[in-house]
Design a protein around this motif. Sequence first.
Motif, PDB file in Angstrom:
ATOM      1  N   LYS A  81       0.689  -1.134   0.179  1.00  0.00           N
ATOM      2  CA  LYS A  81       0.038  -0.008   0.026  1.00  0.00           C
ATOM      3  C   LYS A  81       0.704   1.318  -0.061  1.00  0.00           C
ATOM      4  CE  LYS A  81      -3.877   2.269  -0.192  1.00  0.00           C
ATOM      5  NZ  LYS A  81      -4.467   2.074  -1.226  1.00  0.00           N
ATOM      6  N   ALA A  82       1.909   1.228   0.769  1.00  0.00           N
ATOM      7  CA  ALA A  82       2.933   2.326   0.736  1.00  0.00           C
ATOM      8  C   ALA A  82       3.584   2.737  -0.733  1.00  0.00           C
ATOM      9  CB  ALA A  82       3.986   2.023   2.070  1.00  0.00           C
ATOM     10  N   GLU A  83       3.789   1.761  -1.166  1.00  0.00           N
ATOM     11  CA  GLU A  83       4.539   1.620  -2.451  1.00  0.00           C
ATOM     12  C   GLU A  83       3.674   2.240  -3.428  1.00  0.00           C
ATOM     13  OE1 GLU A  83       7.627   1.356  -3.550  1.00  0.00           O
ATOM     14  OE2 GLU A  83       8.615   0.342  -2.119  1.00  0.00           O
ATOM     15  N   GLU A  84       2.124   1.679  -3.477  1.00  0.00           N
ATOM     16  CA  GLU A  84       1.043   2.323  -4.285  1.00  0.00           C
ATOM     17  C   GLU A  84       0.835   3.857  -4.053  1.00  0.00           C
ATOM     18  OE1 GLU A  84      -3.691   2.307  -4.157  1.00  0.00           O
ATOM     19  OE2 GLU A  84      -2.671  -0.002  -3.906  1.00  0.00           O
ATOM     20  N   LEU A  85       0.901   4.151  -2.858  1.00  0.00           N
ATOM     21  CA  LEU A  85       0.648   5.467  -2.528  1.00  0.00           C
ATOM     22  C   LEU A  85       1.699   6.454  -2.948  1.00  0.00           C
ATOM     23  CD1 LEU A  85      -1.455   5.349   1.128  1.00  0.00           C
ATOM     24  CD2 LEU A  85      -2.150   6.316  -1.211  1.00  0.00           C
ATOM     25  N   LYS A  86       2.953   5.840  -2.608  1.00  0.00           N
ATOM     26  CA  LYS A  86       4.067   6.567  -3.064  1.00  0.00           C
ATOM     27  C   LYS A  86       4.208   6.919  -4.565  1.00  0.00           C
ATOM     28  CE  LYS A  86       9.325   6.465  -3.228  1.00  0.00           C
ATOM     29  NZ  LYS A  86      10.199   5.856  -3.126  1.00  0.00           N
ATOM     30  N   ARG A  87       3.596   6.156  -5.360  1.00  0.00           N
ATOM     31  CA  ARG A  87       3.774   6.184  -7.003  1.00  0.00           C
ATOM     32  C   ARG A  87       2.727   7.169  -7.059  1.00  0.00           C
ATOM     33  NH1 ARG A  87       4.647   0.613  -6.830  1.00  0.00           N
ATOM     34  NH2 ARG A  87       2.412   0.319  -6.973  1.00  0.00           N
ATOM     35  N   LYS A  88       1.651   7.191  -6.502  1.00  0.00           N
ATOM     36  CA  LYS A  88       0.469   8.059  -6.837  1.00  0.00           C
ATOM     37  C   LYS A  88       0.988   9.546  -6.469  1.00  0.00           C
ATOM     38  CE  LYS A  88      -4.294   8.983  -5.610  1.00  0.00           C
ATOM     39  NZ  LYS A  88      -5.044   9.247  -4.299  1.00  0.00           N
ATOM     40  N   VAL A  89       1.443   9.811  -5.432  1.00  0.00           N
ATOM     41  CA  VAL A  89       1.939  11.201  -4.935  1.00  0.00           C
ATOM     42  C   VAL A  89       2.751  11.461  -6.056  1.00  0.00           C
ATOM     43  CG1 VAL A  89       3.172  12.277  -3.441  1.00  0.00           C
ATOM     44  CG2 VAL A  89       1.524  10.631  -2.455  1.00  0.00           C
ATOM     45  N   ILE A  90       3.873  11.126  -6.465  1.00  0.00           N
ATOM     46  CA  ILE A  90       4.825  11.090  -7.448  1.00  0.00           C
ATOM     47  C   ILE A  90       4.147  11.316  -8.728  1.00  0.00           C
ATOM     48  CG2 ILE A  90       6.721  10.523  -8.846  1.00  0.00           C
ATOM     49  CD1 ILE A  90       7.639   9.000  -6.233  1.00  0.00           C
ATOM     50  N   GLU A  91       3.404  10.638  -9.054  1.00  0.00           N
ATOM     51  CA  GLU A  91       2.645  10.909 -10.491  1.00  0.00           C
ATOM     52  C   GLU A  91       1.707  12.103 -10.303  1.00  0.00           C
ATOM     53  OE1 GLU A  91       0.428   7.191 -11.555  1.00  0.00           O
ATOM     54  OE2 GLU A  91       2.501   6.315 -11.526  1.00  0.00           O
ATOM     55  N   GLU A  92       1.000  12.219  -9.416  1.00  0.00           N
ATOM     56  CA  GLU A  92       0.105  13.512  -9.358  1.00  0.00           C
ATOM     57  C   GLU A  92       0.813  14.720  -9.145  1.00  0.00           C
ATOM     58  OE1 GLU A  92      -3.049  12.512  -6.388  1.00  0.00           O
ATOM     59  OE2 GLU A  92      -3.800  11.059  -7.874  1.00  0.00           O
ATOM     60  N   ASN A  93       1.578  14.784  -8.229  1.00  0.00           N
ATOM     61  CA  ASN A  93       2.469  15.992  -7.901  1.00  0.00           C
ATOM     62  C   ASN A  93       3.931  16.165  -8.163  1.00  0.00           C
ATOM     63  OD1 ASN A  93      -0.040  16.398  -6.433  1.00  0.00           O
ATOM     64  ND2 ASN A  93       0.883  15.129  -4.532  1.00  0.00           N
ATOM     65  N   GLY A  94       4.596  15.064  -8.399  1.00  0.00           N
ATOM     66  CA  GLY A  94       6.114  15.230  -8.940  1.00  0.00           C
ATOM     67  C   GLY A  94       6.794  16.153  -7.495  1.00  0.00           C
ATOM     68  N   LEU A  95       6.153  16.128  -6.739  1.00  0.00           N
ATOM     69  CA  LEU A  95       6.567  16.679  -5.370  1.00  0.00           C
ATOM     70  C   LEU A  95       8.024  16.099  -4.531  1.00  0.00           C
ATOM     71  CD1 LEU A  95       3.370  18.253  -4.362  1.00  0.00           C
ATOM     72  CD2 LEU A  95       4.979  19.277  -5.974  1.00  0.00           C
ATOM     73  N   ILE A  96       8.406  16.613  -3.527  1.00  0.00           N
ATOM     74  CA  ILE A  96       9.421  16.054  -2.712  1.00  0.00           C
ATOM     75  C   ILE A  96       8.560  14.979  -1.949  1.00  0.00           C
ATOM     76  CG2 ILE A  96      10.732  16.393  -0.861  1.00  0.00           C
ATOM     77  CD1 ILE A  96      10.996  19.411  -1.614  1.00  0.00           C
ATOM     78  N   VAL A  97       9.095  13.795  -1.766  1.00  0.00           N
ATOM     79  CA  VAL A  97       8.675  12.760  -0.990  1.00  0.00           C
ATOM     80  C   VAL A  97       9.685  12.020  -0.242  1.00  0.00           C
ATOM     81  CG1 VAL A  97       7.269  10.746  -1.290  1.00  0.00           C
ATOM     82  CG2 VAL A  97       6.879  12.519  -2.758  1.00  0.00           C
ATOM     83  N   THR A  98       9.448  11.818   0.879  1.00  0.00           N
ATOM     84  CA  THR A  98      10.338  11.062   1.771  1.00  0.00           C
ATOM     85  C   THR A  98       9.676   9.701   2.154  1.00  0.00           C
ATOM     86  OG1 THR A  98       9.598  11.928   3.708  1.00  0.00           O
ATOM     87  CG2 THR A  98      11.559  12.901   2.659  1.00  0.00           C
ATOM     88  N   ASN A  99      10.379   8.538   2.089  1.00  0.00           N
ATOM     89  CA  ASN A  99       9.461   7.378   2.444  1.00  0.00           C
ATOM     90  C   ASN A  99      10.115   6.578   3.557  1.00  0.00           C
ATOM     91  OD1 ASN A  99      11.616   6.732   0.500  1.00  0.00           O
ATOM     92  ND2 ASN A  99      10.342   4.792  -0.098  1.00  0.00           N
ATOM     93  N   PHE A 100       9.589   5.272   3.718  1.00  0.00           N
ATOM     94  CA  PHE A 100      10.150   4.752   4.577  1.00  0.00           C
ATOM     95  C   PHE A 100      11.315   4.021   4.454  1.00  0.00           C
ATOM     96  CE2 PHE A 100       6.888   2.862   1.472  1.00  0.00           C
ATOM     97  CZ  PHE A 100       7.667   2.015   0.809  1.00  0.00           C
TER      98      PHE A 100
END
Length: 161
Positions: free
Chosen positions: A142-161
């Motif tokens: 689920k985390a991988e899915e959400l991370k991809r969605k955030v990057i695709e929709e926003n292309g913004l700074i993302v930190t992850n697990f």
Amino acid sequence: MIPSDHFVRFYNEVFKFLDRKGGDHLQNYWLEISRHQERHCLELFKTKGLQGMYEYWEHIRIEENCDMEITMHDGWIEFYMKKCPSLTKAIDNDAEPCEKYCDHCPGWVGPLMKKAGFFYIKDMIARDVPECRMYICETREKAEELKRKVIEENGLIVTNF
């Protein structure tokens, strides 16, 4: 007790000092904060899971007068900080905010989530805007899915697990 306006300024200056020292000083400071936070919420997160996280941050939302939405989903929780009071106070001070000021949340929350067995994603949106999103998931998938969605929709700074 130190007023929150003074605390945020102090915090900001500590962050800048440790960042100027270089190396892992700032990251180690956040890890120490995370270790201390374990006393306040690790057991709650382990025993009550996402509901415990909701309870913890709902209390913080009220106490710190945060303009924040907390949304429970099946297997994950989303926190949308519409206006972070901490960064807002750091910006409103006469001292420049630390360039890495917003890293303090993932710096302490991320390690705590890992210890509790959850997966953490932080969408900072922009370091100079007091708005962000945090996602905590029960599964890596689920985390991988959400991370991809955030990057695709926003292309913004993302930190992850």
